[in-house]
Design a protein around this motif. Structure first.
Motif, PDB file in Angstrom:
ATOM      1  N   GLY B 129       0.509  -1.130   0.115  1.00 38.63           N
ATOM      2  CA  GLY B 129       0.090   0.476  -0.143  1.00 38.63           C
ATOM      3  C   GLY B 129       0.454   1.424  -0.096  1.00 38.63           C
ATOM      4  O   GLY B 129       2.467   1.190   0.186  1.00 38.63           O
ATOM      5  N   GLN B 130       0.422   2.221  -0.254  1.00 39.38           N
ATOM      6  CA  GLN B 130       0.431   3.858  -0.412  1.00 39.38           C
ATOM      7  C   GLN B 130       0.162   4.386   0.005  1.00 39.38           C
ATOM      8  O   GLN B 130      -1.086   4.864  -0.273  1.00 39.38           O
ATOM      9  CB  GLN B 130       1.055   3.701  -1.778  1.00 39.38           C
ATOM     10  CG  GLN B 130       2.416   3.146  -2.383  1.00 39.38           C
ATOM     11  CD  GLN B 130       3.310   3.659  -3.857  1.00 39.38           C
ATOM     12  OE1 GLN B 130       2.735   4.101  -4.384  1.00 39.38           O
ATOM     13  NE2 GLN B 130       4.972   3.623  -4.002  1.00 39.38           N
ATOM     14  N   PHE B 131       0.709   5.997   1.024  1.00 45.09           N
ATOM     15  CA  PHE B 131      -0.319   6.978   1.224  1.00 45.09           C
ATOM     16  C   PHE B 131       0.520   8.049   0.680  1.00 45.09           C
ATOM     17  O   PHE B 131       1.644   8.125   0.734  1.00 45.09           O
ATOM     18  CB  PHE B 131      -0.401   7.268   2.613  1.00 45.09           C
ATOM     19  CG  PHE B 131      -1.225   5.910   3.197  1.00 45.09           C
ATOM     20  CD1 PHE B 131      -3.018   5.727   2.974  1.00 45.09           C
ATOM     21  CD2 PHE B 131      -0.389   4.602   3.248  1.00 45.09           C
ATOM     22  CE1 PHE B 131      -3.686   4.690   3.180  1.00 45.09           C
ATOM     23  CE2 PHE B 131      -1.585   3.040   3.980  1.00 45.09           C
ATOM     24  CZ  PHE B 131      -2.671   3.574   3.745  1.00 45.09           C
ATOM     25  N   MET B 140      -3.333  12.244   5.164  1.00 43.15           N
ATOM     26  CA  MET B 140      -2.434  11.375   3.776  1.00 43.15           C
ATOM     27  C   MET B 140      -3.762  10.853   3.667  1.00 43.15           C
ATOM     28  O   MET B 140      -4.662  10.643   4.063  1.00 43.15           O
ATOM     29  CB  MET B 140      -1.697  10.288   4.170  1.00 43.15           C
ATOM     30  CG  MET B 140       0.329  10.877   4.683  1.00 43.15           C
ATOM     31  SD  MET B 140       1.442  10.272   4.902  1.00 43.15           S
ATOM     32  CE  MET B 140       2.348  10.549   3.555  1.00 43.15           C
ATOM     33  N   TYR B 141      -3.177  10.408   2.403  1.00 43.48           N
ATOM     34  CA  TYR B 141      -4.401   9.412   1.240  1.00 43.48           C
ATOM     35  C   TYR B 141      -4.197   8.298   0.808  1.00 43.48           C
ATOM     36  O   TYR B 141      -2.571   8.511  -0.029  1.00 43.48           O
ATOM     37  CB  TYR B 141      -5.049  10.422   0.541  1.00 43.48           C
ATOM     38  CG  TYR B 141      -6.226  11.774   1.485  1.00 43.48           C
ATOM     39  CD1 TYR B 141      -6.964  11.756   1.782  1.00 43.48           C
ATOM     40  CD2 TYR B 141      -5.181  12.528   1.436  1.00 43.48           C
ATOM     41  CE1 TYR B 141      -7.774  12.755   2.582  1.00 43.48           C
ATOM     42  CE2 TYR B 141      -5.627  13.532   1.891  1.00 43.48           C
ATOM     43  CZ  TYR B 141      -6.903  13.867   2.242  1.00 43.48           C
ATOM     44  OH  TYR B 141      -7.424  14.980   2.992  1.00 43.48           O
ATOM     45  N   PRO B 142      -4.594   7.393   0.237  1.00 44.63           N
ATOM     46  CA  PRO B 142      -4.361   6.647  -0.955  1.00 44.63           C
ATOM     47  C   PRO B 142      -4.760   6.653  -2.246  1.00 44.63           C
ATOM     48  O   PRO B 142      -4.239   5.356  -2.576  1.00 44.63           O
ATOM     49  CB  PRO B 142      -5.229   4.686   0.186  1.00 44.63           C
ATOM     50  CG  PRO B 142      -6.272   5.793   0.147  1.00 44.63           C
ATOM     51  CD  PRO B 142      -5.258   6.905   0.801  1.00 44.63           C
ATOM     52  N   TYR B 185      -9.174  -4.197  12.321  1.00 46.39           N
ATOM     53  CA  TYR B 185     -10.458  -4.388  10.946  1.00 46.39           C
ATOM     54  C   TYR B 185     -11.554  -3.705  11.033  1.00 46.39           C
ATOM     55  O   TYR B 185     -12.136  -3.564  12.387  1.00 46.39           O
ATOM     56  CB  TYR B 185     -10.818  -5.913  10.518  1.00 46.39           C
ATOM     57  CG  TYR B 185     -11.810  -6.167   9.407  1.00 46.39           C
ATOM     58  CD1 TYR B 185     -11.145  -5.134   7.628  1.00 46.39           C
ATOM     59  CD2 TYR B 185     -12.998  -6.515   9.401  1.00 46.39           C
ATOM     60  CE1 TYR B 185     -12.437  -5.331   7.226  1.00 46.39           C
ATOM     61  CE2 TYR B 185     -13.971  -5.886   8.316  1.00 46.39           C
ATOM     62  CZ  TYR B 185     -13.660  -6.214   7.333  1.00 46.39           C
ATOM     63  OH  TYR B 185     -14.139  -5.595   5.796  1.00 46.39           O
ATOM     64  N   PRO B 193      -7.760   5.442   9.320  1.00 40.31           N
ATOM     65  CA  PRO B 193      -8.118   4.911   8.389  1.00 40.31           C
ATOM     66  C   PRO B 193      -7.005   4.241   8.120  1.00 40.31           C
ATOM     67  O   PRO B 193      -7.094   3.319   6.803  1.00 40.31           O
ATOM     68  CB  PRO B 193      -8.315   5.843   7.526  1.00 40.31           C
ATOM     69  CG  PRO B 193      -7.724   7.405   8.355  1.00 40.31           C
ATOM     70  CD  PRO B 193      -8.128   6.652   9.535  1.00 40.31           C
ATOM     71  N   GLN B 194      -5.406   4.379   8.224  1.00 40.82           N
ATOM     72  CA  GLN B 194      -4.953   3.522   7.598  1.00 40.82           C
ATOM     73  C   GLN B 194      -4.393   2.521   8.099  1.00 40.82           C
ATOM     74  O   GLN B 194      -4.240   1.439   7.344  1.00 40.82           O
ATOM     75  CB  GLN B 194      -3.020   4.331   7.636  1.00 40.82           C
ATOM     76  CG  GLN B 194      -3.336   6.147   6.457  1.00 40.82           C
ATOM     77  CD  GLN B 194      -2.021   6.570   6.391  1.00 40.82           C
ATOM     78  OE1 GLN B 194      -0.758   5.961   7.088  1.00 40.82           O
ATOM     79  NE2 GLN B 194      -1.979   7.972   7.204  1.00 40.82           N
ATOM     80  N   SER B 197      -6.831  -0.283   7.178  1.00 45.19           N
ATOM     81  CA  SER B 197      -7.417  -0.571   6.282  1.00 45.19           C
ATOM     82  C   SER B 197      -6.441  -2.014   5.750  1.00 45.19           C
ATOM     83  O   SER B 197      -5.941  -2.833   4.916  1.00 45.19           O
ATOM     84  CB  SER B 197      -7.197   0.704   4.895  1.00 45.19           C
ATOM     85  OG  SER B 197      -5.327   0.836   5.297  1.00 45.19           O
ATOM     86  N   PRO B 199      -6.018  -5.510   7.086  1.00 48.93           N
ATOM     87  CA  PRO B 199      -6.318  -6.455   6.800  1.00 48.93           C
ATOM     88  C   PRO B 199      -6.808  -6.893   5.443  1.00 48.93           C
ATOM     89  O   PRO B 199      -5.969  -7.499   4.813  1.00 48.93           O
ATOM     90  CB  PRO B 199      -7.744  -6.787   7.600  1.00 48.93           C
ATOM     91  CG  PRO B 199      -7.261  -5.729   8.980  1.00 48.93           C
ATOM     92  CD  PRO B 199      -6.521  -4.442   8.457  1.00 48.93           C
ATOM     93  N   LEU B 201      -6.017  -4.468   2.683  1.00 46.61           N
ATOM     94  CA  LEU B 201      -4.213  -5.062   2.401  1.00 46.61           C
ATOM     95  C   LEU B 201      -3.531  -6.475   1.961  1.00 46.61           C
ATOM     96  O   LEU B 201      -2.962  -6.297   1.515  1.00 46.61           O
ATOM     97  CB  LEU B 201      -3.296  -3.470   2.179  1.00 46.61           C
ATOM     98  CG  LEU B 201      -3.983  -2.031   2.798  1.00 46.61           C
ATOM     99  CD1 LEU B 201      -2.847  -0.838   2.920  1.00 46.61           C
ATOM    100  CD2 LEU B 201      -4.244  -1.704   1.048  1.00 46.61           C
TER     101      LEU B 201
END
Lengths: 211, 211
Positions: B129-131, B140-142, B185, B193-194, B197, B199, B201
């Motif tokens: 994953g990345q943000f 930060m956002y995905p 989860y 929110p990071q 998420s 589980p 990912l």
């Protein structure tokens, strides 16, 4: 190692309409009963869904189907025991959004195997996420819960690489909506824990914006 | 195409203690100011963090560091402009959790480049994953938000394949906690929110349970 998906503008995908496709089961209870019956016969159900992405206003959007004004669905369905993920998803994408087949088409389910050619127009790419159903209940989780050796269903999300342009033919009782990733992110209250995780699941994917 | 990670029991990783490692910046404001200063000099900051997984009670757990009783962190840090993701993350994993180096060690940051050998004991696997940080702000956002052509930071999460056993040497002012995926989860309220998420990912990763 990284996955690349080319995004085209939403306007490259005009919508057409075809005969309605009703849900196989009239209620959640009926669906879970069918799952239990099928499980006894075939074992764990395998469901596949396709993630179609487009761009609009410089941002990725995911295409979802909406039944009535109630809930959002990703296109796909459960597979027959002998079907592979890839061939099965191609056939379901074609059934859901391919052109109306000639002749009478009251029952969509019957058309899957008749349209191999159309199905092959769909390009199935990487798995981005999975969800397991431990029991004959509504809840699914992105892991196999501890002490659950026999999940009842696994749902797999595959990326779909859309072609540059395509007519999407939508059943009359449904519509297609393009939701921006920023609308889904951190919004489990509105979209549930699965769909709201989609932006994070897509974060490792390299998007190429095309026109 | 699928990624496989072998999970070993949490008890295979005994903890030891080493000198404390203080945060580089004393506050969020100071950290964002340093980011802005560094951005002018070097461009977008690249941060890497490692996802270490173990099993306990038949369920995957992720190893996080906890500073005080306040917040959870994944091990990692931002990279120097010339560093690659992989070599940079190996060096940071070694700095955070490798054995205490001989001699005086008040400032952890200085040790990164001296310990190439120890760094190579860490096995960096796939990106999950990345943000992105669009502005000099906390959020930060995905995804790269629309109309943001120059994000200020990108944070990349890499899977770490742990060896069968290893001593994890933890700075005195921190502790390591193993959080089960089911705890994270659908729990953005508690973990943000990071981390919540994570589980999802990991759902596409094939876990092999070893002893």
């Amino acid at each position: 190692m990284s996955t690349t998906i080319t995004l085209y503008p939403l306007s490259n995908y005009p919508f057409a309409s075809k005969d309605q496709q009703l849900e196989e089961d009239p209620s959640v209870v009926a669906r879970l009963q069918r799952l239990e019956h099928d499980y006894e016969q075939y074992g764990m159900r395998r469901t596949v869904e396709g993630i179609m992405l487009v761009h609009e206003h410089g941002h990725p959007h995911v295409l979802l189907t909406q039944v009535g004004s109630a809930f959002f669905k990703l296109p796909g369905d459960y597979l027959k025991p002998h079907e592979s993920d890839e061939q099965g998803l191609k056939a379901r994408m074609h059934l859901r959004l391919g052109p109306d087949p000639p002749g009478d088409a009251a029952d969509g389910e019957m058309k899957v195997e008749e349209d191999g050619a159309g199905a092959d127009e769909w390009e199935v790419s990487d798995v981005i996420g999975q969800f397991w159903r431990p029991n004959f209940e509504s809840f699914m989780y992105p892991y196999k819960p501890a002490h659950i050796t026999k999940p009842k269903e696994v749902k797999t999300w595959h990326l779909i690489q859309l072609p540059e342009t395509r007519i999407l033919t939508v059943p009359k009782n449904q519509k297609i909506v393009a939701l921006p990733l920023f609308e889904l992110y951190d919004n489990a209250i509105r979209y549930g824990p699965q769909l709201s995780s989609l932006p994070a699941l897509l974060s490792r994917v390299n998007f190429v914006y095309a026109s």
